[in-house]
Design a protein around this motif. Structure first.
Motif, PDB file in Angstrom:
ATOM      1  N   THR A 189       0.813  -1.215   0.000  1.00  0.00           N
ATOM      2  CA  THR A 189       0.000   0.000   0.000  1.00  0.00           C
ATOM      3  C   THR A 189       0.852   1.274   0.000  1.00  0.00           C
ATOM      4  N   SER A 190       2.144   1.128  -0.260  1.00  0.00           N
ATOM      5  CA  SER A 190       3.050   2.279  -0.200  1.00  0.00           C
ATOM      6  C   SER A 190       2.720   3.341  -1.245  1.00  0.00           C
ATOM      7  N   SER A 191       2.055   2.934  -2.341  1.00  0.00           N
ATOM      8  CA  SER A 191       1.718   3.897  -3.398  1.00  0.00           C
ATOM      9  C   SER A 191       0.421   4.646  -3.116  1.00  0.00           C
ATOM     10  N   ILE A 192      -0.288   4.244  -2.041  1.00  0.00           N
ATOM     11  CA  ILE A 192      -1.550   4.914  -1.699  1.00  0.00           C
ATOM     12  C   ILE A 192      -1.249   6.157  -0.874  1.00  0.00           C
ATOM     13  N   VAL A 193      -1.472   7.311  -1.463  1.00  0.00           N
ATOM     14  CA  VAL A 193      -1.194   8.580  -0.804  1.00  0.00           C
ATOM     15  C   VAL A 193      -2.490   9.351  -0.545  1.00  0.00           C
ATOM     16  N   ASN A 194      -3.291   9.487  -1.594  1.00  0.00           N
ATOM     17  CA  ASN A 194      -4.528  10.271  -1.496  1.00  0.00           C
ATOM     18  C   ASN A 194      -5.781   9.407  -1.376  1.00  0.00           C
ATOM     19  N   HIS A 195      -5.604   8.095  -1.361  1.00  0.00           N
ATOM     20  CA  HIS A 195      -6.718   7.141  -1.249  1.00  0.00           C
ATOM     21  C   HIS A 195      -7.757   7.372  -2.353  1.00  0.00           C
ATOM     22  N   THR A 196      -7.274   7.499  -3.572  1.00  0.00           N
ATOM     23  CA  THR A 196      -8.145   7.663  -4.732  1.00  0.00           C
ATOM     24  C   THR A 196      -8.525   6.300  -5.293  1.00  0.00           C
ATOM     25  N   ALA A 197      -9.561   6.291  -6.120  1.00  0.00           N
ATOM     26  CA  ALA A 197      -9.998   5.046  -6.753  1.00  0.00           C
ATOM     27  C   ALA A 197      -8.866   4.446  -7.596  1.00  0.00           C
ATOM     28  N   LYS A 198      -8.123   5.316  -8.291  1.00  0.00           N
ATOM     29  CA  LYS A 198      -7.028   4.847  -9.138  1.00  0.00           C
ATOM     30  C   LYS A 198      -5.947   4.169  -8.302  1.00  0.00           C
ATOM     31  N   GLU A 199      -5.613   4.764  -7.164  1.00  0.00           N
ATOM     32  CA  GLU A 199      -4.599   4.171  -6.290  1.00  0.00           C
ATOM     33  C   GLU A 199      -5.060   2.824  -5.749  1.00  0.00           C
ATOM     34  N   TYR A 200      -6.331   2.720  -5.415  1.00  0.00           N
ATOM     35  CA  TYR A 200      -6.877   1.462  -4.917  1.00  0.00           C
ATOM     36  C   TYR A 200      -6.844   0.386  -6.001  1.00  0.00           C
ATOM     37  N   GLU A 201      -7.187   0.772  -7.213  1.00  0.00           N
ATOM     38  CA  GLU A 201      -7.145  -0.176  -8.336  1.00  0.00           C
ATOM     39  C   GLU A 201      -5.742  -0.743  -8.507  1.00  0.00           C
ATOM     40  N   GLN A 202      -4.754   0.144  -8.489  1.00  0.00           N
ATOM     41  CA  GLN A 202      -3.374  -0.283  -8.710  1.00  0.00           C
ATOM     42  C   GLN A 202      -2.857  -1.151  -7.566  1.00  0.00           C
ATOM     43  N   ALA A 203      -3.280  -0.853  -6.340  1.00  0.00           N
ATOM     44  CA  ALA A 203      -2.762  -1.582  -5.175  1.00  0.00           C
ATOM     45  C   ALA A 203      -3.440  -2.930  -4.951  1.00  0.00           C
ATOM     46  N   PHE A 204      -4.726  -3.028  -5.302  1.00  0.00           N
ATOM     47  CA  PHE A 204      -5.484  -4.219  -4.913  1.00  0.00           C
ATOM     48  C   PHE A 204      -6.008  -5.068  -6.075  1.00  0.00           C
ATOM     49  N   GLU A 205      -6.281  -4.477  -7.207  1.00  0.00           N
ATOM     50  CA  GLU A 205      -6.838  -5.246  -8.316  1.00  0.00           C
ATOM     51  C   GLU A 205      -5.743  -5.959  -9.108  1.00  0.00           C
ATOM     52  N   GLY A 206      -6.108  -7.080  -9.698  1.00  0.00           N
ATOM     53  CA  GLY A 206      -5.179  -7.806 -10.560  1.00  0.00           C
ATOM     54  C   GLY A 206      -4.056  -8.495  -9.806  1.00  0.00           C
ATOM     55  N   GLN A 207      -4.196  -8.623  -8.485  1.00  0.00           N
ATOM     56  CA  GLN A 207      -3.182  -9.311  -7.676  1.00  0.00           C
ATOM     57  C   GLN A 207      -3.628 -10.762  -7.476  1.00  0.00           C
ATOM     58  N   GLY A 208      -3.896 -11.426  -8.590  1.00  0.00           N
ATOM     59  CA  GLY A 208      -4.527 -12.742  -8.551  1.00  0.00           C
ATOM     60  C   GLY A 208      -3.910 -13.722  -7.583  1.00  0.00           C
ATOM     61  N   ARG A 209      -2.606 -13.981  -7.723  1.00  0.00           N
ATOM     62  CA  ARG A 209      -1.959 -14.975  -6.869  1.00  0.00           C
ATOM     63  C   ARG A 209      -1.947 -14.521  -5.409  1.00  0.00           C
ATOM     64  N   LYS A 210      -1.619 -13.252  -5.180  1.00  0.00           N
ATOM     65  CA  LYS A 210      -1.569 -12.745  -3.807  1.00  0.00           C
ATOM     66  C   LYS A 210      -2.943 -12.826  -3.153  1.00  0.00           C
ATOM     67  N   THR A 211      -3.977 -12.385  -3.875  1.00  0.00           N
ATOM     68  CA  THR A 211      -5.335 -12.423  -3.325  1.00  0.00           C
ATOM     69  C   THR A 211      -5.767 -13.845  -3.016  1.00  0.00           C
ATOM     70  N   SER A 212      -5.455 -14.762  -3.924  1.00  0.00           N
ATOM     71  CA  SER A 212      -5.859 -16.162  -3.705  1.00  0.00           C
ATOM     72  C   SER A 212      -5.136 -16.760  -2.498  1.00  0.00           C
ATOM     73  N   LEU A 213      -3.867 -16.388  -2.293  1.00  0.00           N
ATOM     74  CA  LEU A 213      -3.127 -16.896  -1.131  1.00  0.00           C
ATOM     75  C   LEU A 213      -3.683 -16.309   0.162  1.00  0.00           C
ATOM     76  N   ILE A 214      -4.065 -15.027   0.124  1.00  0.00           N
ATOM     77  CA  ILE A 214      -4.655 -14.379   1.299  1.00  0.00           C
ATOM     78  C   ILE A 214      -5.985 -15.046   1.651  1.00  0.00           C
ATOM     79  N   ILE A 215      -6.810 -15.259   0.642  1.00  0.00           N
ATOM     80  CA  ILE A 215      -8.108 -15.904   0.881  1.00  0.00           C
ATOM     81  C   ILE A 215      -7.907 -17.323   1.406  1.00  0.00           C
ATOM     82  N   ALA A 216      -6.923 -18.035   0.855  1.00  0.00           N
ATOM     83  CA  ALA A 216      -6.643 -19.401   1.326  1.00  0.00           C
ATOM     84  C   ALA A 216      -6.263 -19.386   2.803  1.00  0.00           C
TER      85      ALA A 216
END
Length: 373
Positions: A189-216
């Protein structure tokens, strides 16, 4: 001056509001207006007031508009649209979720005060601070002033009473939360400065493997748990999380979920028809499912109040529930609670450079010059 009551999530604010409104009405012989920010809270508070054995009216466009009884539960916009009906026959305004006080609520009070200068204003909240503004009161429960670094132009004058979550836990009224260490790699989350939708997209979306490991990991940790709430950053992120959860045991709710479907999902979750509930920007306040014993944060927030509200979803008592696990995969606890205590966040007011200045203060006893911001 407007006063404030801090009552932690689970303290029974609806019952407190009912008791205050009943007392104010009987003591003054005048009507009392109780405001809440959503129709769900309006109807919930109204229902709890009826439990006192007294009648009350609802003034909310999506529910109904009546001023028949002495105590009225209303939504701000509906009340403001008919403000001429709220005259000097009102003794007080009680504000639920007072940390979210809006210009609409302030306008209502201003208009009613013009007709009754002795109008009482009482706010209630579990989180008496606002993002950027810090604490929303000038004087704490001991009468001590809140410093400028922690409060910026607060609306409420005095915090007249507070009951905290740790106190309620010690008294046996809430479940103790436990921030469980996580092993799966957290989101960057180091790139999140202003908590904009764009920053959230870049930090959390498309992190397929990471998200799946977290959910597991969440599924593994929650094997013997009753109910799991997962808070995601965006709708796309929530859908990615849902894809890694057991399909027949999980549902998703977002701001775009139709009302009827949302109600059905929420009721199903409360009846424990499924174990995992993923959500985005909803179910953070005014939502109670007593069996929730795991709260997973897969999103970042710059709001201490929002983080507290999210954690609060798992603090209700439930038979067979010993504690609530808090799993933080986005650095929220580290950012807001450096000492690791979820109930001891750092509260600061932010000022523009033109709003802040140094001020010299001479000690009357020893003559030392102190410099304050």
């Amino acid at each position: 001056e407007p006063c404030l009551i801090e009552a932690a999530t689970g303290a029974g604010k609806s019952h407190i509001i009912a008791s205050i409104a009943e007392w104010l009405n009987k003591a003054s012989g005048k009507k009392v207006l109780c405001l809440a920010p959503s129709k769900e809270l309006v109807t919930q508070n109204h229902k709890k007031y009826l439990a006192t054995g007294n009648p009350a009216s609802v003034f909310c466009a999506s529910v109904g508009k009546s001023l028949t009884h002495d105590v009225i539960f209303g939504s701000p916009q509906t009340v403001l649209n008919s403000i001429q009906k709220f005259g000097d026959n009102f003794s007080a305004v009680v504000i639920d979720e007072a940390h979210g006080i809006t210009p609409t609520v302030k306008k209502i009070i201003e208009e009613m005060r013009a007709k009754n200068k002795r109008l009482r204003v009482i706010g209630l909240t579990a989180t008496p601070y606002r993002l950027g503004d810090g604490y929303i009161y000038k004087y704490d429960e001991n009468g001590d002033p809140v410093c400028n670094e922690q409060a910026k132009d607060p609306y409420f004058n005095t915090l007249v009473y507070r009951i905290t979550a740790p106190e309620l836990i010690d008294m046996g009224f809430l479940t103790s939360p436990h921030a469980e260490p996580v092993n799966a790699a957290s989101y960057d989350t180091s790139s999140i400065v202003n908590h904009t939708a764009k920053e959230y997209e870049q930090a959390f979306e498309g992190q397929g493997r990471k998200t799946s490991l977290i959910i597991a990991e969440i599924v593994d940790i929650s094997q013997h748990r009753k109910g799991v709430m997962i808070f995601c950053a965006t709708i796309q992120h929530a859908q990615e999380a849902l894809a890694s959860l057991p399909q027949d045991n999980s549902r998703i709710v977002t701001g775009k979920t139709p009302n009827a479907e949302r109600k059905e999902i929420i009721e199903g979750f409360k009846r424990r028809q499924f174990k995992y509930l993923v959500n985005v920007s909803v179910l953070t306040t005014g939502f109670d499912a007593e069996h929730v014993d795991v709260v997973a944060l897969l999103r970042a927030t710059d709001s201490v109040g929002l983080m507290q509200q999210i954690v609060g979803r798992g603090l209700r008592l439930c038979p067979g529930k010993d504690d609530c696990l808090v799993l933080d995969y986005a650095g929220n606890i580290e950012n807001h609670c450096p000492d690791g205590d979820i109930f001891n966040p750092q509260i600061k007011a932010s000022y523009k450079s033109s709003e802040s200045f140094d001020m010299d203060s001479i000690c009357p006893d020893c003559g030392t010059k102190n410099v304050f911001k």
